[in-house]
Enzyme design. Structure first.
Site, PDB file in Angstrom:
ATOM      1  N   GLY A   1       0.853  -1.185   0.000  1.00 38.51           N
ATOM      2  CA  GLY A   1       0.000   0.000   0.000  1.00 38.51           C
ATOM      3  C   GLY A   1       0.891   1.238   0.000  1.00 38.51           C
ATOM      4  N   ALA A   2       0.472   2.231  -0.788  1.00 37.53           N
ATOM      5  CA  ALA A   2       1.346   3.375  -1.066  1.00 37.53           C
ATOM      6  C   ALA A   2       1.852   4.077   0.197  1.00 37.53           C
ATOM      7  CB  ALA A   2       0.588   4.363  -1.952  1.00 37.53           C
TER       8      ALA A   2
ATOM      9  N   ARG B   1      10.052  -1.385  -5.031  1.00 38.58           N
ATOM     10  CA  ARG B   1       8.783  -1.310  -5.771  1.00 38.58           C
ATOM     11  C   ARG B   1       8.731   0.033  -6.498  1.00 38.58           C
ATOM     12  NH1 ARG B   1       3.561  -3.311  -2.989  1.00 38.58           N
ATOM     13  NH2 ARG B   1       3.163  -3.815  -5.172  1.00 38.58           N
TER      14      ARG B   1
ATOM     15  N   GLN C   1      -5.823  -8.621  -2.587  1.00 36.29           N
ATOM     16  CA  GLN C   1      -5.827  -7.661  -1.470  1.00 36.29           C
ATOM     17  C   GLN C   1      -7.252  -7.322  -1.022  1.00 36.29           C
ATOM     18  OE1 GLN C   1      -3.884  -7.376  -4.176  1.00 36.29           O
ATOM     19  NE2 GLN C   1      -1.978  -6.281  -3.771  1.00 36.29           N
TER      20      GLN C   1
ATOM     21  N   ASP D   1      -1.670   5.011  -6.329  1.00 39.10           N
ATOM     22  CA  ASP D   1      -0.254   4.791  -6.039  1.00 39.10           C
ATOM     23  C   ASP D   1       0.609   5.930  -6.554  1.00 39.10           C
ATOM     24  OD1 ASP D   1       0.077   1.849  -4.886  1.00 39.10           O
ATOM     25  OD2 ASP D   1      -1.595   1.924  -6.284  1.00 39.10           O
TER      26      ASP D   1
ATOM     27  N   ASN E   1      -3.124   2.967 -10.189  1.00 39.96           N
ATOM     28  CA  ASN E   1      -3.655   2.217  -9.048  1.00 39.96           C
ATOM     29  C   ASN E   1      -3.622   0.740  -9.442  1.00 39.96           C
ATOM     30  OD1 ASN E   1      -4.821   2.346  -6.350  1.00 39.96           O
ATOM     31  ND2 ASN E   1      -6.676   1.554  -7.293  1.00 39.96           N
ATOM     32  N   LYS E   2      -4.036  -0.100  -8.529  1.00 37.25           N
ATOM     33  CA  LYS E   2      -3.969  -1.557  -8.737  1.00 37.25           C
ATOM     34  C   LYS E   2      -4.576  -1.964 -10.074  1.00 37.25           C
ATOM     35  CE  LYS E   2      -2.305  -3.866  -6.559  1.00 37.25           C
ATOM     36  NZ  LYS E   2      -0.880  -4.219  -6.810  1.00 37.25           N
TER      37      LYS E   2
HETATM   38  O1  MRU Z   1       0.474  -3.865  -4.570  1.00 32.49           O
HETATM   39  P1  MRU Z   1      -0.074  -3.131  -3.393  1.00 32.49           P
HETATM   40  O2  MRU Z   1      -0.985  -3.930  -2.538  1.00 32.49           O
HETATM   41  O3  MRU Z   1       0.992  -2.418  -2.599  1.00 32.49           O
HETATM   42  O4  MRU Z   1      -0.928  -2.029  -4.113  1.00 32.49           O
HETATM   43  C1  MRU Z   1      -1.266  -0.848  -3.552  1.00 32.49           C
HETATM   44  C2  MRU Z   1      -2.691  -0.830  -3.362  1.00 32.49           C
HETATM   45  O5  MRU Z   1      -3.159  -1.320  -2.350  1.00 32.49           O
HETATM   46  C3  MRU Z   1      -3.591  -0.227  -4.315  1.00 32.49           C
HETATM   47  O6  MRU Z   1      -3.146   0.043  -5.548  1.00 32.49           O
HETATM   48  C4  MRU Z   1      -4.274   0.899  -3.615  1.00 32.49           C
HETATM   49  O7  MRU Z   1      -5.483   1.125  -4.165  1.00 32.49           O
HETATM   50  C5  MRU Z   1      -3.458   2.151  -3.577  1.00 32.49           C
HETATM   51  S1  MRU Z   1      -2.377   2.174  -2.268  1.00 32.49           S
HETATM   52  C6  MRU Z   1      -3.326   2.920  -1.100  1.00 32.49           C
END
Ligand code: MRU
Length: 373
Positions: free
Chosen positions: A53-54, A92, A210, A251, A261-262
């Site tokens: 998560g960011a 990352r 997630q 992100d 974003n994801k």
């Molecule tokens: O790969 P992750 O789990 O670190 O991805 C980040 C996320 O959880 C999502 O993209 C999220 O919507 C943004 S981070 C708050």
């Protein structure tokens, strides 16, 4: 937020200077805390997504830089910190919060100034204080995102005569993705806590699930009504008026408001526009990257191993945690972690400074100090 009724943040410093995290790989079946003692521990925790998560990877990297300050040899303080920064940044690539937090630590520690004479204990104390400040600021920003997003949900609730406001979210942008409160889920928690009837559609979010593992878990811990859905259900639900609004996290957000974003977020945004469902993105300002403009062309997209697609982890009827392969043994797989939703699909951005359009001029007015850089 709460776990079995007790308040937790996702990360904090122990008295001995080590960093304690919630191990997110073990959720939802096991709530486990882990201690990180070294920069290498932090690198592995971020890379292998024990923390993710960011906002949280930004805070974790900041604490990692504090550990780097403890590990650094006084005579090579600047070089050792720079090496730790490179190592942590390499984990990352997509979320801007990671590099943002590390650069802020480097700047506060003055490692780019070559004055030579250094009071190592003072620098270590500074590193600890700034890392803690970054974590506190993340929690505070997320709390304010909730306050700014609440009126959006209340306005919809007012039209629904007590029927729940149905909010669709993708991935996990709840408190587990930050230090506390979350981004996309912060307005949901604020609404629920103030007595507004809400219901969340939780995308499972393949391949790492997630949504299924983390969002469903944290909503359940808080008592927020929700249903888990497969990633492809959102379009159907929107066509049938079963979604009042979409709120996702982010992100990285560019100068003109394009949002990484994801993976899968972009498809939800297209479906939302087609069905006239408002599509909001919630983010703290640490996710802004005004050095980038065209998100599709410029944002680095993390590609992870294909095994995350080919295998799935779950709990058997007997309670054992097992990993099983879901495709033929020889099938190759590709695994992009994120996609970019162009600003034109986004109804609004919810940040700690308020709700605004995903637009270069509006963002620059709201964040003038970022626009100058
Ligand atoms: O790969 P992750 O789990 O670190 O991805 C980040 C996320 O959880 C999502 O993209 C999220 O919507 C943004 S981070 C708050």
């Amino acid at each position: 937020m709460n776990v079995n009724g007790k308040h937790y943040r996702t990360i904090w410093l122990n008295d001995d200077g080590s960093v304690r995290i919630i191990n997110q790989v073990a959720l939802p079946h096991c709530f486990e805390l882990l201690d990180l003692h070294t920069v290498e521990d932090v690198r592995r925790a971020i890379k292998d997504m024990y923390v993710r998560g960011a906002g949280l990877i930004g805070a974790c990297a900041a604490f990692g830089m504090y550990l780097a300050a403890l590990e650094a040899q006084p005579a090579f303080f600047a070089q050792d910190l720079a090496a730790a920064a490179r190592l942590l940044k390499s984990t990352r690539p997509t979320a801007s919060n990671l590099a943002w937090a590390i650069d802020r630590m480097l700047l506060s520690l003055g490692v780019n100034d070559n004055s030579g004479v250094r009071d190592i204990e003072r620098l270590r104390a500074t590193a600890r204080a700034i890392a803690q400040h970054i974590a506190d600021e993340d929690a505070d920003a997320c709390k304010r995102i909730g306050e700014h997003g609440l009126p959006l949900i209340k306005a919809i609730a007012a039209r629904k005569n007590g029927a729940p406001v149905n909010i669709l979210t993708h991935c996990n942008a709840g408190w587990l993705a930050f230090v506390d409160y979350g981004s996309a889920l912060s307005p949901v928690y604020a609404a629920f806590d103030s007595g507004v009837a809400v219901h969340v559609w939780v995308d499972e979010t393949r391949p790492r699930n997630q949504g299924a593992s983390l969002t469903a878990w944290e909503l359940g811990q808080h008592g927020v009504p929700h249903d888990l859905i497969v990633d492809n259900a959102g379009g159907y639900l929107m066509q049938h008026n079963m979604v009042d609004l979409v709120i996702t996290g982010a992100d990285r957000v560019t100068r003109r408001g394009d949002v990484a974003n994801k993976i899968g977020t972009y498809l939800k945004a297209i479906a939302a526009k087609e069905n006239k469902v408002p599509f909001y993105v919630a983010l703290p300002s640490s996710t802004l990257d005004f050095a980038m403009d065209d998100g599709v062309a410029e944002i680095p997209i993390e590609e992870r191993g294909g095994d995350e697609v080919c295998y799935i982890i779950g709990k058997t009827a007997g309670g054992a945690i097992e990993t099983v392969r879901i495709c033929p043994d020889a099938t190759p797989a590709r695994n992009w972690g994120f996609d970019v939703t162009p600003a034109r699909y986004i109804t609004g951005l919810i940040s700690e400074r308020g709700v605004c359009a995903a637009d270069a001029t509006v963002l620059a007015a709201l964040y003038p100090e970022y626009a100058k850089c």
